[in-house]
Design a protein around this motif. Structure first.
Motif, PDB file in Angstrom:
ATOM      1  N   GLU A  82       0.024   1.624  10.045  1.00 28.79           N
ATOM      2  CA  GLU A  82      -0.313   3.149  10.158  1.00 28.79           C
ATOM      3  C   GLU A  82      -1.550   3.253   9.716  1.00 28.79           C
ATOM      4  N   ASN A  83      -2.364   2.768   8.631  1.00 24.51           N
ATOM      5  CA  ASN A  83      -3.578   2.996   8.269  1.00 24.51           C
ATOM      6  C   ASN A  83      -4.217   1.496   7.932  1.00 24.51           C
ATOM      7  N   VAL A 128       4.981  -1.667   2.596  1.00 27.01           N
ATOM      8  CA  VAL A 128       3.557  -1.772   2.558  1.00 27.01           C
ATOM      9  C   VAL A 128       2.966  -2.394   3.921  1.00 27.01           C
ATOM     10  N   LYS A 129       3.705  -3.138   4.518  1.00 29.87           N
ATOM     11  CA  LYS A 129       3.179  -3.538   5.933  1.00 29.87           C
ATOM     12  C   LYS A 129       3.048  -2.651   6.717  1.00 29.87           C
ATOM     13  N   THR A 167      -0.154   2.052  -1.619  1.00 27.73           N
ATOM     14  CA  THR A 167      -0.672   2.491  -0.288  1.00 27.73           C
ATOM     15  C   THR A 167      -1.632   3.603  -0.491  1.00 27.73           C
ATOM     16  N   ALA A 168      -2.012   3.895  -1.793  1.00 28.85           N
ATOM     17  CA  ALA A 168      -2.816   5.037  -2.042  1.00 28.85           C
ATOM     18  C   ALA A 168      -4.347   4.726  -1.957  1.00 28.85           C
ATOM     19  N   GLY A 213      -4.787  -3.204  -3.276  1.00 21.50           N
ATOM     20  CA  GLY A 213      -3.468  -3.769  -3.775  1.00 21.50           C
ATOM     21  C   GLY A 213      -3.331  -5.027  -3.568  1.00 21.50           C
ATOM     22  N   VAL A 214      -2.285  -5.663  -4.744  1.00 20.22           N
ATOM     23  CA  VAL A 214      -1.862  -6.852  -4.612  1.00 20.22           C
ATOM     24  C   VAL A 214      -0.354  -6.745  -4.828  1.00 20.22           C
ATOM     25  N   LEU A 215       0.260  -7.622  -3.978  1.00 23.66           N
ATOM     26  CA  LEU A 215       1.847  -8.004  -4.130  1.00 23.66           C
ATOM     27  C   LEU A 215       1.871  -9.213  -4.501  1.00 23.66           C
TER      28      LEU A 215
END
Length: 269
Positions: free
Chosen positions: A233-234, A227-228, A208-209, A213-215
């Motif tokens: 929020e962003n 993460v969702k 979240t930085a 990203g990959v989950l």
């Protein structure tokens, strides 16, 4: 430069409860080598335990190892490891009140905390096993005794294999996120140019930085939810959730890393 950073346990390493694709590790090794991908491991493991994983699972050596939950950085060159002293200097300057002895004394009387063995500790990492069934009450006490006194962050995660909670005290300036930012900076890259893959707990910070990203498909539900929420929020956050059914790959563990890397164009199949 194509950069692929990944957590190890239950992300790149197929050591969880889901059935792995037997060909995935060899495929990861071949693709990253043939396609000249700069590989970074970002893990809670020590150097010794990382070498054990390399031997046990057959994963390649990385170009860079961010180990011990981001408190150590090493480069792998010419068959050997080279410790990054610049990172140590950086952390000490950014977290001047960091004090391992002070933290140990502050939590010494808390029932349900058990210090982890010496191989899991270092000058920037003080770690405990936590009675997971009572983790909320224990963490509340920890917060009351420690928070804000030692330039520290307290990171809690759950080991689904052992059933134990894990609590890491780290300097605020040293974690998976800040260490990966430091490495990206030395490579001259923006965060969005670095793909980071994770599955649980402390992976939430780099996911979240602002990295790509990959989950993996077997990611913890709590991480997926966090993460969702961060995405809501962003909306500019870039996160890919591996789904499987990708070139015969399931999306679990190494297969999810490959799927996510292909999504961002770091690897090609």
């Amino acid at each position: 430069m194509k950069v692929l950073a990944t957590d190890l346990d239950r992300t790149l390493l197929p050591n969880g409860s889901w059935e792995p694709d037997p060909q995935a590790v060899d495929l990861f090794n071949r693709l990253t080598r043939e396609q000249d991908t700069h590989v970074i491991y970002v893990t809670g493991r020590s150097l010794e335990l990382t070498e054990q994983a390399i031997a046990d699972f057959g994963i390649r050596h990385p170009h860079v190892l961010i180990g011990d939950v981001g408190t150590t950085i090493r480069e792998h060159q010419d068959g050997g490891w080279h410790f990054d002293e610049d990172w140590t200097t950086h952390v000490r300057a950014k977290s001047p009140r960091w004090n391992v002895a002070g933290i140990k004394n502050a939590v010494a009387g808390i029932d349900g905390l058990r210090e982890q063995p010496p191989e899991n500790l270092n000058p920037f990492k003080q770690s405990y096993f936590v009675d997971h069934a009572r983790n909320e009450a224990i963490l509340k006490l920890v917060d009351e005794q420690v928070k804000g006194h030692f330039d520290e962050s307290a990171i809690y995660s759950f080991d689904s294999q052992s059933g134990e909670g894990l609590l890491d005290f780290l300097p605020t300036s040293a974690n998976k996120q800040t260490a990966l930012e430091f490495v990206a900076g030395k490579l001259g890259l923006e965060k969005s140019e670095v793909v980071f893959c994770g599955d649980s707990g402390n992976d939430v910070f780099p996911l979240t930085a602002g990295f790509s990203g990959v989950l993996v498909r077997n990611a913890d539900e709590q991480l997926v939810s966090s993460v969702k929420q961060a995405q809501a929020e962003n909306p500019r956050l870039k996160v890919y959730f591996a789904q499987g059914n990708f070139n015969g790959l399931s999306g679990y563990y190494t297969s999810g890393v490959i799927e996510g890397a292909c999504h961002y164009g770091v690897l090609e199949l």
